[in-house]
Design an enzyme around this catalytic site. Structure first.
Site, PDB file in Angstrom:
ATOM      1  N   CYS A  11       0.817  -1.214   0.000  1.00 43.00           N
ATOM      2  CA  CYS A  11       0.000   0.000   0.000  1.00 43.00           C
ATOM      3  C   CYS A  11       0.853   1.267   0.000  1.00 43.00           C
ATOM      4  O   CYS A  11       0.468   2.278  -0.594  1.00 43.00           O
ATOM      5  CB  CYS A  11      -0.953   0.004   1.191  1.00 43.00           C
ATOM      6  SG  CYS A  11      -0.144   0.063   2.816  1.00 43.00           S
ATOM      7  N   HIS A 258      -1.873   1.839   7.271  1.00 40.00           N
ATOM      8  CA  HIS A 258      -2.241   1.660   5.867  1.00 40.00           C
ATOM      9  C   HIS A 258      -2.113   2.998   5.153  1.00 40.00           C
ATOM     10  O   HIS A 258      -2.476   4.045   5.700  1.00 40.00           O
ATOM     11  CB  HIS A 258      -3.684   1.135   5.767  1.00 40.00           C
ATOM     12  CG  HIS A 258      -4.155   0.914   4.363  1.00 40.00           C
ATOM     13  ND1 HIS A 258      -3.571   0.001   3.513  1.00 40.00           N
ATOM     14  CD2 HIS A 258      -5.168   1.493   3.655  1.00 40.00           C
ATOM     15  CE1 HIS A 258      -4.200   0.017   2.352  1.00 40.00           C
ATOM     16  NE2 HIS A 258      -5.175   0.919   2.410  1.00 40.00           N
TER      17      HIS A 258
END
Length: 319
Positions: A11, A258
């Site tokens: 990510c 994230h």
């Protein structure tokens, strides 16, 4: 825009690739690169970045292929299945490009897109002599306080004078000893692309924690009006107005988080939100929710583009 699958905890790189895709100046410079003589195919970050950016502009509905780029970073010691810091990866990619491209002119132009030239003044508090040196950065590191912040306040803190004492005392060539000193930084030149890293992570007693405090940032700002005292006497640029076009967002905690990204489309000027394979149109109000505070999704990197005449790469030299 094309999404990117989350492959082996990618990510962080996915979000950076979306910002590189929105930095169309890099794509145009890489398009001019003749890769016929490029060496070290599997480890050449610049070569794989060129390929993945071309794929992301393909206009096809399926996800863009980027595993070769991820494996290339893995061979350059940014391992798969490991969480990485976005600013560290971003700066390393730019350095890999500069080191691994065989076209030194184009490699220099890519680095110049981000190059912030500064002048550092170090004054000895014993004899008052001043040492001056010039250097550059590719990203502006901005310290975030635990209470109220603003982007302008963070930048002012970066450029304000600091007194260096005790173990931080600096060597004075005139005195021949380490003495307490005063250090200041002034801007020599601003780049086409101004990247800022909001330093939200703190190390304390062997652990790292994240500051989710609020840091509002504008969609446009003018250095010459907001930060008039940060310029060197040798600063000669006329245009200092910038517009935000990309935001790298961090969600979660320091050790488990994230990354996603907001990017502004070059043609329609609309904001889009990219969360790995999922891409959707967004609004400026949604971008503003990453200021921090009550929301865990906080802006970590900001990318601004200078407002000026249409950018043109340098003409290629023949012979």
């Amino acid at each position: 825009m094309r999404g990117l699958s989350n492959y082996c905890l990618s990510c962080c790189v996915n979000s950076l690739l979306q910002t590189f895709s929105a930095t169309w100046e890099i794509a145009e410079l890489l398009e001019r690169w003749d890769v016929a003589g490029a060496r070290g195919d599997a480890r050449n970050v610049a070569l794989h970045l060129k390929r993945v950016l071309e794929a992301m502009r393909g206009g096809l509905p399926q996800l863009a292929p980027h595993r070769d780029f991820l494996h290339c970073l893995d061979q350059n010691r940014f391992r798969l299945n490991v969480q990485h810091d976005a600013d560290e990866v971003f700066l390393s990619i730019l350095n890999f490009i500069h080191q691994q491209m065989d076209n030194r002119v184009l490699a220099g132009e890519i680095q110049d897109l981000y190059k912030i030239s500064v002048e550092t003044h170090l004054q000895c508090l014993k004899c008052n002599s001043i040492q001056t040196e010039t250097s550059y950065m590719l990203s502006l590191p901005l310290y975030v306080k635990e209470d109220d912040n603003s982007l302008e306040g963070c930048m002012n803190s970066f450029f304000e004078h600091q007194e260096l004492k005790g173990i931080n005392s600096c060597f004075c060539a005139h005195c021949g000893t380490k003495n307490p000193s005063r250090q200041g930084v002034k801007l020599l030149s601003l780049p086409r692309i101004l990247c800022m890293n909001l330093k939200r992570f703190r190390n304390s007693r062997g652990s790292t924690h994240k500051l989710d405090c609020r840091v509002p940032f504008p969609e446009t700002f003018d250095f010459s009006q907001s930060l008039q005292d940060v310029f060197s006497e040798n600063f000669a640029q006329n245009e200092c107005r910038y517009t935000l076009y990309a935001v790298v967002v961090h969600s979660g905690y320091a050790m488990f988080g994230h990354y996603t990204a907001y990017v502004r489309h070059r043609e329609n000027k609309c904001w889009y939100y990219a969360d790995d394979s999922h891409v959707q149109q967004a609004s400026w109000e949604e971008v503003q929710r990453t200021y921090g505070g009550r929301h865990s999704r906080t802006a970590y990197m900001l990318m601004y583009r200078r407002d000026s005449e249409e950018w043109r790469p340098r003409p290629e030299l023949s012979g």
